[in-house]
Design a protein around this motif. Structure first.
Motif, PDB file in Angstrom:
ATOM      1  N   ILE A  78       0.847  -1.187   0.000  1.00 32.18           N
ATOM      2  CA  ILE A  78       0.000   0.000   0.000  1.00 32.18           C
ATOM      3  C   ILE A  78       0.886   1.241   0.000  1.00 32.18           C
ATOM      4  O   ILE A  78       1.891   1.302   0.710  1.00 32.18           O
ATOM      5  N   ASN A  79       0.540   2.235  -0.800  1.00 37.09           N
ATOM      6  CA  ASN A  79       1.288   3.489  -0.863  1.00 37.09           C
ATOM      7  C   ASN A  79       0.543   4.558  -0.074  1.00 37.09           C
ATOM      8  O   ASN A  79      -0.639   4.809  -0.319  1.00 37.09           O
ATOM      9  N   ILE A  80       1.246   5.191   0.868  1.00 34.03           N
ATOM     10  CA  ILE A  80       0.661   6.251   1.684  1.00 34.03           C
ATOM     11  C   ILE A  80       1.409   7.540   1.370  1.00 34.03           C
ATOM     12  O   ILE A  80       2.625   7.616   1.563  1.00 34.03           O
ATOM     13  N   THR A  81       0.693   8.541   0.859  1.00 35.28           N
ATOM     14  CA  THR A  81       1.312   9.824   0.534  1.00 35.28           C
ATOM     15  C   THR A  81       0.508  10.956   1.162  1.00 35.28           C
ATOM     16  O   THR A  81      -0.703  10.843   1.347  1.00 35.28           O
ATOM     17  N   ILE A  82       1.227  12.033   1.477  1.00 31.24           N
ATOM     18  CA  ILE A  82       0.585  13.220   2.044  1.00 31.24           C
ATOM     19  C   ILE A  82       0.629  14.322   0.994  1.00 31.24           C
ATOM     20  O   ILE A  82       1.700  14.700   0.533  1.00 31.24           O
ATOM     21  N   GLU A  83      -0.555  14.817   0.616  1.00 26.84           N
ATOM     22  CA  GLU A  83      -0.653  15.861  -0.392  1.00 26.84           C
ATOM     23  C   GLU A  83      -1.626  16.935   0.079  1.00 26.84           C
ATOM     24  O   GLU A  83      -2.784  16.649   0.327  1.00 26.84           O
ATOM     25  N   SER A  84      -1.149  18.142   0.200  1.00 27.20           N
ATOM     26  CA  SER A  84      -1.952  19.331   0.534  1.00 27.20           C
ATOM     27  C   SER A  84      -3.002  19.074   1.619  1.00 27.20           C
ATOM     28  O   SER A  84      -4.197  19.117   1.365  1.00 27.20           O
ATOM     29  N   ASN A  85      -2.517  18.784   2.816  1.00 20.95           N
ATOM     30  CA  ASN A  85      -3.371  18.613   3.994  1.00 20.95           C
ATOM     31  C   ASN A  85      -4.329  17.426   3.902  1.00 20.95           C
ATOM     32  O   ASN A  85      -5.406  17.446   4.478  1.00 20.95           O
ATOM     33  N   ALA A  86      -3.958  16.385   3.155  1.00 16.41           N
ATOM     34  CA  ALA A  86      -4.766  15.178   3.047  1.00 16.41           C
ATOM     35  C   ALA A  86      -3.847  13.977   2.837  1.00 16.41           C
ATOM     36  O   ALA A  86      -2.760  14.107   2.280  1.00 16.41           O
ATOM     37  N   ILE A  87      -4.301  12.826   3.286  1.00 16.21           N
ATOM     38  CA  ILE A  87      -3.559  11.575   3.092  1.00 16.21           C
ATOM     39  C   ILE A  87      -4.239  10.812   1.968  1.00 16.21           C
ATOM     40  O   ILE A  87      -5.456  10.626   1.973  1.00 16.21           O
ATOM     41  N   ILE A  88      -3.437  10.362   1.020  1.00 16.21           N
ATOM     42  CA  ILE A  88      -3.935   9.560  -0.100  1.00 16.21           C
ATOM     43  C   ILE A  88      -3.380   8.145   0.074  1.00 16.21           C
ATOM     44  O   ILE A  88      -2.174   7.956   0.181  1.00 16.21           O
ATOM     45  N   VAL A  89      -4.276   7.168   0.090  1.00 16.14           N
ATOM     46  CA  VAL A  89      -3.892   5.763   0.206  1.00 16.14           C
ATOM     47  C   VAL A  89      -4.189   5.095  -1.128  1.00 16.14           C
ATOM     48  O   VAL A  89      -5.325   5.128  -1.599  1.00 16.14           O
ATOM     49  N   THR A  90      -3.155   4.503  -1.752  1.00 19.44           N
ATOM     50  CA  THR A  90      -3.331   3.809  -3.032  1.00 19.44           C
ATOM     51  C   THR A  90      -2.723   2.417  -2.936  1.00 19.44           C
ATOM     52  O   THR A  90      -1.910   2.141  -2.050  1.00 19.44           O
ATOM     53  N   ARG A  91      -3.090   1.562  -3.899  1.00 21.37           N
ATOM     54  CA  ARG A  91      -2.540   0.197  -3.930  1.00 21.37           C
ATOM     55  C   ARG A  91      -1.813  -0.014  -5.250  1.00 21.37           C
ATOM     56  O   ARG A  91      -2.081   0.670  -6.245  1.00 21.37           O
ATOM     57  N   ASN A  92      -0.908  -0.991  -5.261  1.00 17.80           N
ATOM     58  CA  ASN A  92      -0.090  -1.256  -6.446  1.00 17.80           C
ATOM     59  C   ASN A  92      -0.829  -2.051  -7.516  1.00 17.80           C
ATOM     60  O   ASN A  92      -0.567  -1.892  -8.698  1.00 17.80           O
ATOM     61  N   ASP A  93      -1.734  -2.948  -7.101  1.00 17.25           N
ATOM     62  CA  ASP A  93      -2.438  -3.787  -8.069  1.00 17.25           C
ATOM     63  C   ASP A  93      -3.872  -4.001  -7.602  1.00 17.25           C
ATOM     64  O   ASP A  93      -4.266  -3.510  -6.555  1.00 17.25           O
ATOM     65  N   ASP A  94      -4.647  -4.751  -8.380  1.00 15.15           N
ATOM     66  CA  ASP A  94      -6.044  -4.994  -8.047  1.00 15.15           C
ATOM     67  C   ASP A  94      -6.285  -6.412  -7.538  1.00 15.15           C
ATOM     68  O   ASP A  94      -7.375  -6.971  -7.726  1.00 15.15           O
ATOM     69  N   GLU A  95      -5.292  -7.013  -6.903  1.00 14.65           N
ATOM     70  CA  GLU A  95      -5.463  -8.332  -6.293  1.00 14.65           C
ATOM     71  C   GLU A  95      -6.429  -8.214  -5.114  1.00 14.65           C
ATOM     72  O   GLU A  95      -6.571  -7.148  -4.511  1.00 14.65           O
ATOM     73  N   LYS A  96      -7.063  -9.320  -4.760  1.00 15.58           N
ATOM     74  CA  LYS A  96      -8.046  -9.311  -3.680  1.00 15.58           C
ATOM     75  C   LYS A  96      -7.407  -8.872  -2.357  1.00 15.58           C
ATOM     76  O   LYS A  96      -7.978  -8.066  -1.620  1.00 15.58           O
ATOM     77  N   GLU A  97      -6.224  -9.395  -2.054  1.00 16.49           N
ATOM     78  CA  GLU A  97      -5.560  -9.041  -0.798  1.00 16.49           C
ATOM     79  C   GLU A  97      -5.174  -7.563  -0.772  1.00 16.49           C
ATOM     80  O   GLU A  97      -5.295  -6.892   0.251  1.00 16.49           O
ATOM     81  N   SER A  98      -4.743  -7.033  -1.900  1.00 13.02           N
ATOM     82  CA  SER A  98      -4.379  -5.618  -1.973  1.00 13.02           C
ATOM     83  C   SER A  98      -5.588  -4.723  -1.745  1.00 13.02           C
ATOM     84  O   SER A  98      -5.500  -3.689  -1.077  1.00 13.02           O
ATOM     85  N   LYS A  99      -6.741  -5.114  -2.309  1.00  5.90           N
ATOM     86  CA  LYS A  99      -7.956  -4.349  -2.097  1.00  5.90           C
ATOM     87  C   LYS A  99      -8.357  -4.347  -0.622  1.00  5.90           C
ATOM     88  O   LYS A  99      -8.759  -3.313  -0.078  1.00  5.90           O
ATOM     89  N   SER A 100      -8.230  -5.503   0.014  1.00  7.92           N
ATOM     90  CA  SER A 100      -8.559  -5.602   1.435  1.00  7.92           C
ATOM     91  C   SER A 100      -7.631  -4.733   2.276  1.00  7.92           C
ATOM     92  O   SER A 100      -8.070  -4.016   3.177  1.00  7.92           O
ATOM     93  N   LEU A 101      -6.330  -4.820   1.995  1.00  2.00           N
ATOM     94  CA  LEU A 101      -5.355  -4.017   2.734  1.00  2.00           C
ATOM     95  C   LEU A 101      -5.558  -2.517   2.496  1.00  2.00           C
ATOM     96  O   LEU A 101      -5.323  -1.707   3.393  1.00  2.00           O
ATOM     97  N   HIS A 102      -5.994  -2.160   1.310  1.00  5.04           N
ATOM     98  CA  HIS A 102      -6.242  -0.757   0.971  1.00  5.04           C
ATOM     99  C   HIS A 102      -7.307  -0.166   1.895  1.00  5.04           C
ATOM    100  O   HIS A 102      -7.117   0.886   2.519  1.00  5.04           O
ATOM    101  N   GLY A 103      -8.442  -0.853   1.996  1.00  6.15           N
ATOM    102  CA  GLY A 103      -9.530  -0.373   2.852  1.00  6.15           C
ATOM    103  C   GLY A 103      -9.156  -0.381   4.319  1.00  6.15           C
ATOM    104  O   GLY A 103      -9.466   0.557   5.067  1.00  6.15           O
TER     105      GLY A 103
END
Length: 177
Positions: A37-62
């Protein structure tokens, strides 16, 4: 990808290994998240993104987004859960950072508050658990409730404030055949 807004009085640090520390007026929390999971801080907000659309990645994203949001709310506002004791002879007594529960047992249950959690007793029957870590607050509240959960026939016991206990009919209410 819903961003998490950062309040003005909260400071967040994210390092390369996804170690996140959040500091606010109520305290500070730290947690380590998966490298998928990628965690970035941009202009007073946190953006959480994932590298792929695997089931485990989607779960970890949420999960990661929810945990980060809970950390921010915890250090800025805090969490609390309230419990009430219903029944004759049920009472709680404050002892510094612990409470003594008299819940119709042969002994008194002693519940210690871990570091960062405060337990307050009001009116001998109302208990409030508060702190900055949502998981710990819920765990301690559940531990107190488990000392004597509500009886399904009488409704007596320790319950969350406002919890509705549906009562079962007793033997005398059984239909004659």
């Amino acid at each position: 990808m819903k961003p998490i807004n950062i309040p003005e009085n909260v400071e967040i640090n994210v390092d390369k290994n996804n170690n996140v520390s959040v500091k606010g007026p109520k305290g500070d929390l730290k947690n380590t998240f998966s490298n998928e999971i990628n965690i970035t801080i941009e202009s007073n907000a946190i953006i959480v993104t994932r590298n792929d659309d695997e089931k485990e990645s989607k779960s970890l994203h949420g999960l990661t987004r929810s945990l980060l949001n809970n950390m921010i709310i915890g250090v800025s506002e805090g969490y609390s859960k309230s419990l009430e004791m219903v029944g004759v002879g049920y009472r709680a007594e404050q002892k510094t950072s612990a409470i003594n529960l008299s819940v119709m047992k042969s002994h008194i249950d002693v519940i210690e508050a871990p570091e960062g959690i405060t337990i307050k007793v009001e009116d001998n029957t109302k208990i409030t658990v508060s702190g900055i870590d949502k998981q710990q607050v819920g765990h301690i509240a559940a531990l107190i409730r488990s000392s004597r959960p509500p009886n399904p026939y009488t409704g007596k016991g320790v319950r969350y404030l406002g919890e509705q206990v549906s009562l079962k009919p007793g033997k005398s209410a059984r239909a004659e055949t």
